[in-house]
Design a protein around this motif. Structure first.
Motif, PDB file in Angstrom:
ATOM      1  N   TYR A  83      47.589 -54.383 -17.030  1.00  0.00           N
ATOM      2  CA  TYR A  83      48.295 -54.028 -18.263  1.00  0.00           C
ATOM      3  C   TYR A  83      48.461 -55.285 -19.107  1.00  0.00           C
ATOM      4  O   TYR A  83      48.141 -56.402 -18.653  1.00  0.00           O
ATOM      5  N   GLN A 122      53.975 -54.389 -22.355  1.00  0.00           N
ATOM      6  CA  GLN A 122      53.797 -52.943 -22.387  1.00  0.00           C
ATOM      7  C   GLN A 122      54.875 -52.245 -21.551  1.00  0.00           C
ATOM      8  O   GLN A 122      55.686 -52.885 -20.886  1.00  0.00           O
ATOM      9  N   GLY A 126      51.245 -44.362 -18.059  1.00  0.00           N
ATOM     10  CA  GLY A 126      51.081 -45.639 -18.740  1.00  0.00           C
ATOM     11  C   GLY A 126      50.127 -46.511 -17.951  1.00  0.00           C
ATOM     12  O   GLY A 126      49.375 -46.018 -17.117  1.00  0.00           O
ATOM     13  N   ALA A 173      51.496 -48.422 -21.543  1.00  0.00           N
ATOM     14  CA  ALA A 173      51.210 -48.156 -22.943  1.00  0.00           C
ATOM     15  C   ALA A 173      52.043 -49.094 -23.803  1.00  0.00           C
ATOM     16  O   ALA A 173      52.925 -49.795 -23.317  1.00  0.00           O
ATOM     17  N   GLY A 176      53.944 -42.249 -25.873  1.00  0.00           N
ATOM     18  CA  GLY A 176      52.660 -41.685 -25.470  1.00  0.00           C
ATOM     19  C   GLY A 176      52.718 -40.736 -24.292  1.00  0.00           C
ATOM     20  O   GLY A 176      51.680 -40.261 -23.818  1.00  0.00           O
ATOM     21  N   LYS A 224      50.870 -37.203 -24.537  1.00  0.00           N
ATOM     22  CA  LYS A 224      49.455 -37.190 -24.927  1.00  0.00           C
ATOM     23  C   LYS A 224      48.754 -35.990 -24.308  1.00  0.00           C
ATOM     24  O   LYS A 224      48.837 -35.761 -23.104  1.00  0.00           O
ATOM     25  N   THR A 259      46.074 -44.538 -29.041  1.00  0.00           N
ATOM     26  CA  THR A 259      45.068 -45.449 -29.577  1.00  0.00           C
ATOM     27  C   THR A 259      44.036 -44.690 -30.408  1.00  0.00           C
ATOM     28  O   THR A 259      43.887 -43.468 -30.283  1.00  0.00           O
TER      29      THR A 259
END
Length: 353
Positions: A43, A47, A106, A108, A309, A312, A329
């Motif tokens: 990562y 984040q 994640g 994210a 996120g 999603k 993204t």
């Protein structure tokens, strides 16, 4: 645990297993996780993860910044502060033990200095907003190049400064980590000779006289970040170099929609759920997430305003009006994904749910 010959990296298809619970301050705890399979973690520093917490009546989704560094990939940590009225964090404090497993999504988020070598940095944080700064500082410390970080953290009292000893340990061993603590008041019977009061322009000039040359990363309560922004703007700082992390609703800043399509509450739409086969009529102004809940469909969601996120979802057909705040993204959008919390159906939309 030895590093594998061919590293396998964790994905959110695998749960996280708690391997340590570490008290930081009187109301702050760090939870350390590993992947049961032994996979490593990849990562960007700064984040966050979204944890699925099995609270009564749940599950409950909560987003936490990763406090560890990707330069130490065998484990991953989140550091949480319990607040009055908090549900998810209180559940973690009371129930999350060594051996517990949680589902997580994640990593994210775009609040990171990764990929920007050579920056002169000014980290400004308050309270638990120190967590992404800890991740980024540890990452840069482990990389070993010349550092130039002014690290400012504000807390109620010296004993409330999270990670103080670890940060001072790093600063004692390398040049280029300049720590500045600001407290509202001293601890009883413990003299304090550092900065005291509310962070302001005068303190900024004393702590980092060259602040105009630095990239600023800020994280903390909303009113704190507002004060920092106003202080910098009032001093003529180039706000294009200012970055902040927030899990409160920010200004809408990105859009992925047909340019001539705007949701109209008087126009009907329909959402089709491909897995269950359910169909739900709605208005164009309804979000996909709200429609899913009306139809009894479970789409996990965290922040509900396009940052984390968690929601999603793949869109199989149709058009949506989506205004998000960095939680998805451009690559995901190109592959057909949307954020259910901030996508409005235009006509008939089919999603993978």
């Amino acid at each position: 645990m030895a590093l594998p010959d061919q590293p396998k990296f964790w994905t959110d298809n695998e749960p996280l297993e708690c391997v340590a619970v570490l008290a930081e301050t009187r109301n702050v705890v760090t939870f350390c996780f590993q992947a049961p399979s032994g996979a490593l973690f990849r990562y960007d520093p700064g984040q966050f993860l979204t944890l699925e917490l099995p609270v009564p009546g749940g599950p409950l989704y909560r987003t936490y910044t990763i406090s560890s560094s990707p330069s130490r990939p065998m484990s991953i940590t989140v550091t949480v502060k319990v607040q009055d009225g908090s549900i998810g964090t209180r559940w973690m404090m009371d129930n999350l033990k060594v051996g517990s497993r949680l589902k997580a999504t994640g990593p994210a988020g775009t609040f990171t200095n990764a990929g920007k070598p050579g920056e002169k940095l000014l980290f400004i944080s308050a309270g638990s907003g120190i967590t992404p700064m800890m991740s980024m500082t540890t990452y840069l410390y482990d990389l070993g190049p010349d550092l130039d970080i002014v690290f400012v953290n504000c807390a109620r009292r010296p004993s409330d400064i999270i990670f103080r000893r670890r940060l001072e340990h790093m600063a004692n061993r390398v040049q280029g980590i300049d720590l500045k603590w600001v407290v509202s008041g001293a601890d009883p019977y413990e003299p304090w000779t550092g900065y005291q009061g509310r962070f302001n322009q005068l303190m900024l000039g004393l702590m980092a006289p060259d602040y105009l040359e630095r990239d600023v990363y800020c994280c903390g309560p909303e009113d704190f970040m507002t004060g920092v922004r106003e202080a910098l703007a009032g001093l003529g700082y180039d706000m294009a170099r200012y970055h902040q992390e927030s899990f409160h609703a920010p200004l809408q800043q990105a859009e992925d929609v047909p340019e001539d399509a705007t949701p109209d509450e008087d126009v009907a739409s329909e959402v089709v759920f491909s897995i269950s086969g359910k169909r739900q009529t709605c208005a164009q102004t309804d979000t996909i997430l709200a429609v899913a809940r009306q139809a009894g469909q479970n789409i996990p969601a965290g922040c509900t305003f396009g940052v984390c996120g968690t929601c999603k979802t793949r869109k199989l057909s149709g058009e949506v009006h989506m205004v998000h705040n960095g939680g998805i993204t451009e690559e995901d959008i190109a592959e057909g994904y949307i954020l259910a919390c901030c996508s409005h159906p235009i006509g008939t939309v089919e999603i993978e749910a």
